[in-house]
Design a protein around this motif. Sequence first.
Motif, mmCIF file in Angstrom:
data_model
loop_
_atom_site.group_PDB
_atom_site.id
_atom_site.type_symbol
_atom_site.label_atom_id
_atom_site.label_comp_id
_atom_site.label_asym_id
_atom_site.label_seq_id
_atom_site.Cartn_x
_atom_site.Cartn_y
_atom_site.Cartn_z
ATOM 1 N N PRO A 117 0.832 -1.214 0.000
ATOM 2 C CA PRO A 117 0.000 0.000 0.000
ATOM 3 C C PRO A 117 0.866 1.263 0.000
ATOM 4 C CG PRO A 117 0.026 -0.990 2.192
ATOM 5 C CD PRO A 117 0.948 -1.789 1.335
ATOM 6 N N PHE A 118 0.443 2.261 -0.747
ATOM 7 C CA PHE A 118 1.171 3.533 -0.784
ATOM 8 C C PHE A 118 0.210 4.628 -1.205
ATOM 9 C CE2 PHE A 118 1.526 1.362 -4.794
ATOM 10 C CZ PHE A 118 1.325 2.326 -5.756
ATOM 11 N N TYR A 119 0.595 5.878 -0.943
ATOM 12 C CA TYR A 119 -0.232 7.032 -1.295
ATOM 13 C C TYR A 119 0.329 7.720 -2.532
ATOM 14 C CZ TYR A 119 -2.238 6.618 3.402
ATOM 15 O OH TYR A 119 -2.875 6.164 4.530
ATOM 16 N N LEU A 120 -0.535 7.975 -3.498
ATOM 17 C CA LEU A 120 -0.120 8.725 -4.693
ATOM 18 C C LEU A 120 -0.169 10.231 -4.453
ATOM 19 C CD1 LEU A 120 -1.826 6.888 -7.689
ATOM 20 C CD2 LEU A 120 0.592 6.937 -7.114
ATOM 21 N N ASP A 121 -0.982 10.648 -3.473
ATOM 22 C CA ASP A 121 -1.206 12.068 -3.211
ATOM 23 C C ASP A 121 -1.726 12.734 -4.486
ATOM 24 O OD1 ASP A 121 -0.540 11.886 -0.520
ATOM 25 O OD2 ASP A 121 1.587 12.037 -0.963
ATOM 26 N N ASN A 122 -1.065 13.776 -4.932
ATOM 27 C CA ASN A 122 -1.569 14.509 -6.112
ATOM 28 C C ASN A 122 -0.862 14.111 -7.407
ATOM 29 O OD1 ASN A 122 -3.419 16.041 -4.581
ATOM 30 N ND2 ASN A 122 -1.763 17.404 -3.933
ATOM 31 N N HIS A 123 -0.182 13.005 -7.394
ATOM 32 C CA HIS A 123 0.548 12.583 -8.590
ATOM 33 C C HIS A 123 -0.401 11.881 -9.561
ATOM 34 C CE1 HIS A 123 4.523 13.602 -7.035
ATOM 35 N NE2 HIS A 123 4.058 13.208 -5.869
ATOM 36 N N ASP A 124 -0.670 12.520 -10.661
ATOM 37 C CA ASP A 124 -1.597 11.998 -11.665
ATOM 38 C C ASP A 124 -0.804 11.164 -12.666
ATOM 39 O OD1 ASP A 124 -3.789 11.504 -13.217
ATOM 40 O OD2 ASP A 124 -3.804 13.467 -14.196
ATOM 41 N N ILE A 125 -0.617 9.894 -12.364
ATOM 42 C CA ILE A 125 0.200 9.027 -13.206
ATOM 43 C C ILE A 125 -0.610 7.808 -13.641
ATOM 44 C CG2 ILE A 125 2.366 9.765 -12.149
ATOM 45 C CD1 ILE A 125 2.278 7.195 -10.499
ATOM 46 N N ASN A 126 -0.109 7.127 -14.656
ATOM 47 C CA ASN A 126 -0.842 6.014 -15.248
ATOM 48 C C ASN A 126 -0.308 4.637 -14.845
ATOM 49 O OD1 ASN A 126 -2.579 7.745 -16.775
ATOM 50 N ND2 ASN A 126 -0.870 8.111 -18.171
ATOM 51 N N ASN A 127 0.892 4.580 -14.311
ATOM 52 C CA ASN A 127 1.423 3.288 -13.885
ATOM 53 C C ASN A 127 2.571 3.477 -12.905
ATOM 54 O OD1 ASN A 127 4.101 3.253 -15.415
ATOM 55 N ND2 ASN A 127 2.646 3.570 -17.086
ATOM 56 N N VAL A 128 2.872 2.417 -12.193
ATOM 57 C CA VAL A 128 4.028 2.391 -11.301
ATOM 58 C C VAL A 128 4.820 1.116 -11.583
ATOM 59 C CG1 VAL A 128 3.014 3.762 -9.443
ATOM 60 C CG2 VAL A 128 2.679 1.275 -9.471
ATOM 61 N N LYS A 129 6.065 1.115 -11.156
ATOM 62 C CA LYS A 129 6.890 -0.075 -11.305
ATOM 63 C C LYS A 129 7.304 -0.586 -9.932
ATOM 64 C CE LYS A 129 8.689 0.658 -15.948
ATOM 65 N NZ LYS A 129 9.880 0.763 -16.808
ATOM 66 N N ILE A 130 7.249 -1.893 -9.780
ATOM 67 C CA ILE A 130 7.699 -2.538 -8.557
ATOM 68 C C ILE A 130 9.055 -3.157 -8.864
ATOM 69 C CG2 ILE A 130 7.307 -4.443 -6.947
ATOM 70 C CD1 ILE A 130 4.469 -2.542 -8.663
ATOM 71 N N VAL A 131 10.058 -2.792 -8.094
ATOM 72 C CA VAL A 131 11.416 -3.265 -8.352
ATOM 73 C C VAL A 131 12.012 -3.837 -7.069
ATOM 74 C CG1 VAL A 131 11.856 -1.663 -10.256
ATOM 75 C CG2 VAL A 131 12.373 -0.965 -7.928
ATOM 76 N N PHE A 132 12.845 -4.857 -7.209
ATOM 77 C CA PHE A 132 13.566 -5.396 -6.053
ATOM 78 C C PHE A 132 14.712 -6.278 -6.547
ATOM 79 C CE2 PHE A 132 10.279 -8.492 -7.010
ATOM 80 C CZ PHE A 132 10.902 -9.722 -6.861
ATOM 81 N N ASN A 133 15.630 -6.565 -5.638
ATOM 82 C CA ASN A 133 16.748 -7.467 -5.902
ATOM 83 C C ASN A 133 16.560 -8.758 -5.122
ATOM 84 O OD1 ASN A 133 18.403 -5.763 -7.548
ATOM 85 N ND2 ASN A 133 19.037 -4.637 -5.738
ATOM 86 N N ILE A 134 17.207 -9.826 -5.578
ATOM 87 C CA ILE A 134 17.318 -11.037 -4.771
ATOM 88 C C ILE A 134 18.799 -11.294 -4.514
ATOM 89 C CG2 ILE A 134 15.168 -12.049 -5.620
ATOM 90 C CD1 ILE A 134 16.874 -13.933 -7.375
ATOM 91 N N ALA A 135 19.070 -12.056 -3.477
ATOM 92 C CA ALA A 135 20.457 -12.291 -3.061
ATOM 93 C C ALA A 135 21.127 -13.358 -3.929
ATOM 94 C CB ALA A 135 20.499 -12.681 -1.590
#
Length: 214
Positions: free
Chosen positions: A140-158
């Motif tokens: 969960p996260f807040y976009l606030d006033n950012h009018d965007i069309n997509n987000v990216k989820i990124v992470f590393n593995i060990a």
Amino acid sequence: SILIAFASLILSIYVAYSNSIRVDVNVSEKATWIYGIPVNYQGAEPEFADNRRNPVVVTVRIVNPSNKDISFFDLQVINTEKEKKKKFTVLSQTLFRDLYKVESMPKTANISEDVITPLNIPEGNFGLLKARSLTVLDLPFYLDNHDINNVKIVFNIAKRKNFFRRYIKKGKGLYENSPYVSFEKTSIIDQTKKISNQQKINTQKEAGDETCSK
């Protein structure tokens, strides 16, 4: 002897493959707007963490089919649209406890005023992927006033990248220069599904007026 050598080679390749660490990652095609995350349910109506903002939730499903546990780290939700680059703060369990001064984070959220859904929120931006298992992470996260069309989820593995992936077939993502294997997935933000602050305030006001009239 040639047959035995060939069989030994096949067996070695099979053992190496079965012991290799690999994960499969899938994220929700569309992020879900939710009414709010309750701080507690002690009253007749739940008290939400933030009455004037609506969180967006992206669900990440990670399958670790290998025979070994492996950790993930540097989990982030980012927007990479032109001129709007931003890293969003994920409401992890640790952050939620610190922000709202509660002992534990709820395991549910309200999709609407009356509809409740379970949440699997990570403790932080790192964790363990158990061998031969599925891990589900709700972010969960807040976009606030950012009018965007997509987000990216990124992470590393060990797991370190091999020579080919690190120096020859380099990616173009956030962690392109990381020595570790990274993943980057996109989730769509449907702005038409957003619950406006005024809608939420009006709903809460109506509920309050109804309670007072009883």
